[in-house]
Design a protein around this motif. Structure first.
Motif, mmCIF file in Angstrom:
data_model
loop_
_atom_site.group_PDB
_atom_site.id
_atom_site.type_symbol
_atom_site.label_atom_id
_atom_site.label_comp_id
_atom_site.label_asym_id
_atom_site.label_seq_id
_atom_site.Cartn_x
_atom_site.Cartn_y
_atom_site.Cartn_z
ATOM 1 N N LEU A 4 9.927 14.416 10.894
ATOM 2 C CA LEU A 4 10.637 14.229 9.653
ATOM 3 C C LEU A 4 10.740 12.744 9.382
ATOM 4 N N VAL A 5 10.324 12.332 8.209
ATOM 5 C CA VAL A 5 10.413 10.926 7.829
ATOM 6 C C VAL A 5 11.003 10.842 6.434
ATOM 7 N N LYS A 6 11.436 9.668 6.059
ATOM 8 C CA LYS A 6 11.974 9.460 4.723
ATOM 9 C C LYS A 6 10.914 8.799 3.856
ATOM 10 N N SER A 7 10.787 9.296 2.653
ATOM 11 C CA SER A 7 9.884 8.680 1.704
ATOM 12 C C SER A 7 10.591 7.494 1.076
ATOM 13 N N SER A 8 9.958 6.341 1.100
ATOM 14 C CA SER A 8 10.589 5.149 0.549
ATOM 15 C C SER A 8 10.792 5.270 -0.950
ATOM 16 N N GLU A 9 9.908 5.994 -1.623
ATOM 17 C CA GLU A 9 9.985 6.078 -3.065
ATOM 18 C C GLU A 9 11.066 7.045 -3.540
ATOM 19 N N TYR A 10 11.184 8.209 -2.906
ATOM 20 C CA TYR A 10 12.109 9.231 -3.374
ATOM 21 C C TYR A 10 13.247 9.503 -2.403
ATOM 22 N N PRO A 13 13.164 14.065 2.419
ATOM 23 C CA PRO A 13 12.474 14.366 3.670
ATOM 24 C C PRO A 13 11.074 14.922 3.396
ATOM 25 N N VAL A 14 10.107 14.431 4.133
ATOM 26 C CA VAL A 14 8.740 14.934 4.032
ATOM 27 C C VAL A 14 8.173 15.015 5.437
ATOM 28 N N ILE A 15 6.996 15.575 5.555
ATOM 29 C CA ILE A 15 6.370 15.626 6.871
ATOM 30 C C ILE A 15 5.345 14.517 6.995
ATOM 31 N N GLU A 16 5.067 14.188 8.222
ATOM 32 C CA GLU A 16 4.016 13.245 8.546
ATOM 33 C C GLU A 16 2.963 14.024 9.309
ATOM 34 N N PRO A 51 3.758 14.093 1.255
ATOM 35 C CA PRO A 51 3.222 12.737 1.113
ATOM 36 C C PRO A 51 2.076 12.743 0.093
ATOM 37 N N THR A 52 1.925 11.667 -0.621
ATOM 38 C CA THR A 52 0.823 11.597 -1.581
ATOM 39 C C THR A 52 -0.496 11.558 -0.834
ATOM 40 N N VAL A 53 -1.556 11.897 -1.539
ATOM 41 C CA VAL A 53 -2.890 11.829 -0.947
ATOM 42 C C VAL A 53 -3.121 10.419 -0.418
ATOM 43 N N ARG A 54 -2.753 9.433 -1.207
ATOM 44 C CA ARG A 54 -2.946 8.031 -0.814
ATOM 45 C C ARG A 54 -2.188 7.715 0.480
ATOM 46 N N GLU A 55 -0.961 8.208 0.623
ATOM 47 C CA GLU A 55 -0.179 7.951 1.841
ATOM 48 C C GLU A 55 -0.827 8.598 3.059
ATOM 49 N N VAL A 56 -1.287 9.842 2.907
ATOM 50 C CA VAL A 56 -1.922 10.539 4.029
ATOM 51 C C VAL A 56 -3.215 9.834 4.421
ATOM 52 N N VAL A 57 -3.993 9.430 3.438
ATOM 53 C CA VAL A 57 -5.239 8.715 3.705
ATOM 54 C C VAL A 57 -4.953 7.427 4.461
ATOM 55 N N ALA A 58 -3.929 6.695 4.043
ATOM 56 C CA ALA A 58 -3.582 5.433 4.711
ATOM 57 C C ALA A 58 -3.103 5.678 6.138
ATOM 58 N N ASP A 59 -2.325 6.742 6.347
ATOM 59 C CA ASP A 59 -1.791 7.039 7.680
ATOM 60 C C ASP A 59 -2.858 7.548 8.640
ATOM 61 N N LEU A 60 -3.775 8.381 8.150
ATOM 62 C CA LEU A 60 -4.724 9.060 9.034
ATOM 63 C C LEU A 60 -6.145 8.502 8.970
ATOM 64 N N ALA A 61 -6.403 7.618 8.026
ATOM 65 C CA ALA A 61 -7.735 7.047 7.850
ATOM 66 C C ALA A 61 -8.791 8.143 7.676
ATOM 67 N N ILE A 62 -8.541 9.034 6.711
ATOM 68 C CA ILE A 62 -9.481 10.114 6.410
ATOM 69 C C ILE A 62 -9.854 10.047 4.933
ATOM 70 N N ASN A 63 -10.836 10.830 4.559
ATOM 71 C CA ASN A 63 -11.322 10.876 3.197
ATOM 72 C C ASN A 63 -10.282 11.512 2.279
ATOM 73 N N PRO A 64 -10.027 10.934 1.112
ATOM 74 C CA PRO A 64 -9.061 11.521 0.177
ATOM 75 C C PRO A 64 -9.409 12.952 -0.227
ATOM 76 N N ASN A 65 -10.714 13.266 -0.271
ATOM 77 C CA ASN A 65 -11.115 14.635 -0.634
ATOM 78 C C ASN A 65 -10.627 15.654 0.387
ATOM 79 N N THR A 66 -10.508 15.237 1.648
ATOM 80 C CA THR A 66 -10.022 16.132 2.705
ATOM 81 C C THR A 66 -8.570 16.497 2.450
ATOM 82 N N VAL A 67 -7.768 15.517 2.123
ATOM 83 C CA VAL A 67 -6.345 15.760 1.833
ATOM 84 C C VAL A 67 -6.216 16.595 0.568
ATOM 85 N N ALA A 68 -6.987 16.241 -0.449
ATOM 86 C CA ALA A 68 -6.939 16.996 -1.703
ATOM 87 C C ALA A 68 -7.323 18.457 -1.470
#
Length: 143
Positions: A4-10, A13-16, A51-68
């Motif tokens: 459980l983490v806190k989103s800085s923007e909103y 609680p969200v998942i990581e 988490p936004t697609v951009r946040e997941v991509v930044a955290d996991l270093a994966i392709n945005p299409n995978t998250v989408a």
């Protein structure tokens, strides 16, 4: 594993998400399964933002299409809804009515896992034992 983490923007609680490159499970399916697990455990609930697609991509270093793709699968299953320009939000829950028993069951499971560690079982052996026991127990109930 879910955290459980806190989103800085909103400040909601969200998942990581965390990936296991050795699992043999496709990356997008790992994300889908972790989201479903979080819904079953009550870690996330209706209205929470993933988490936004951009946040997941930044955290996991994966392709945005995978998250989408993972988020589209969750949306197809009716678990989340994408809101244009706002993000992806939980639309329904998978938490069972027996949710109130989770803390007690988790304590028992943690003690069992400690015993499995002392017995020398690795994570894959533990998962295999749990899966086999679950299947056998369910089969006996049906018979």
């Amino acid at each position: 594993m879910l955290y459980l983490v806190k989103s800085s923007e909103y400040d909601e609680p969200v998942i990581e998400f965390h990936l296991d490159p050795h699992s043999g499970v496709a990356t997008y399916l790992q994300i889908v399964q972790q989201a479903k697990d979080a819904l079953r455990l009550g870690t996330i609930d209706v209205g929470d933002q993933l988490p936004t697609v951009r946040e997941v991509v930044a955290d996991l270093a994966i392709n945005p299409n995978t998250v989408a793709k993972a988020y589209r699968e969750l949306e197809r299953e009716g678990l989340v809804v994408a809101r244009q320009g706002r993000g992806t939000f939980v639309a329904s829950t998978l938490a069972p009515a027996s949710f109130r028993h989770h803390d007690e069951l988790r304590e028992v499971l943690e003690r069992w896992l400690e015993a499995a560690d002392r017995a020398g079982l690795d994570d894959e052996s533990i998962k295999a034992l749990i899966s086999a026991t679950l299947r056998e127990t369910r089969a006996r109930r049906v018979a």
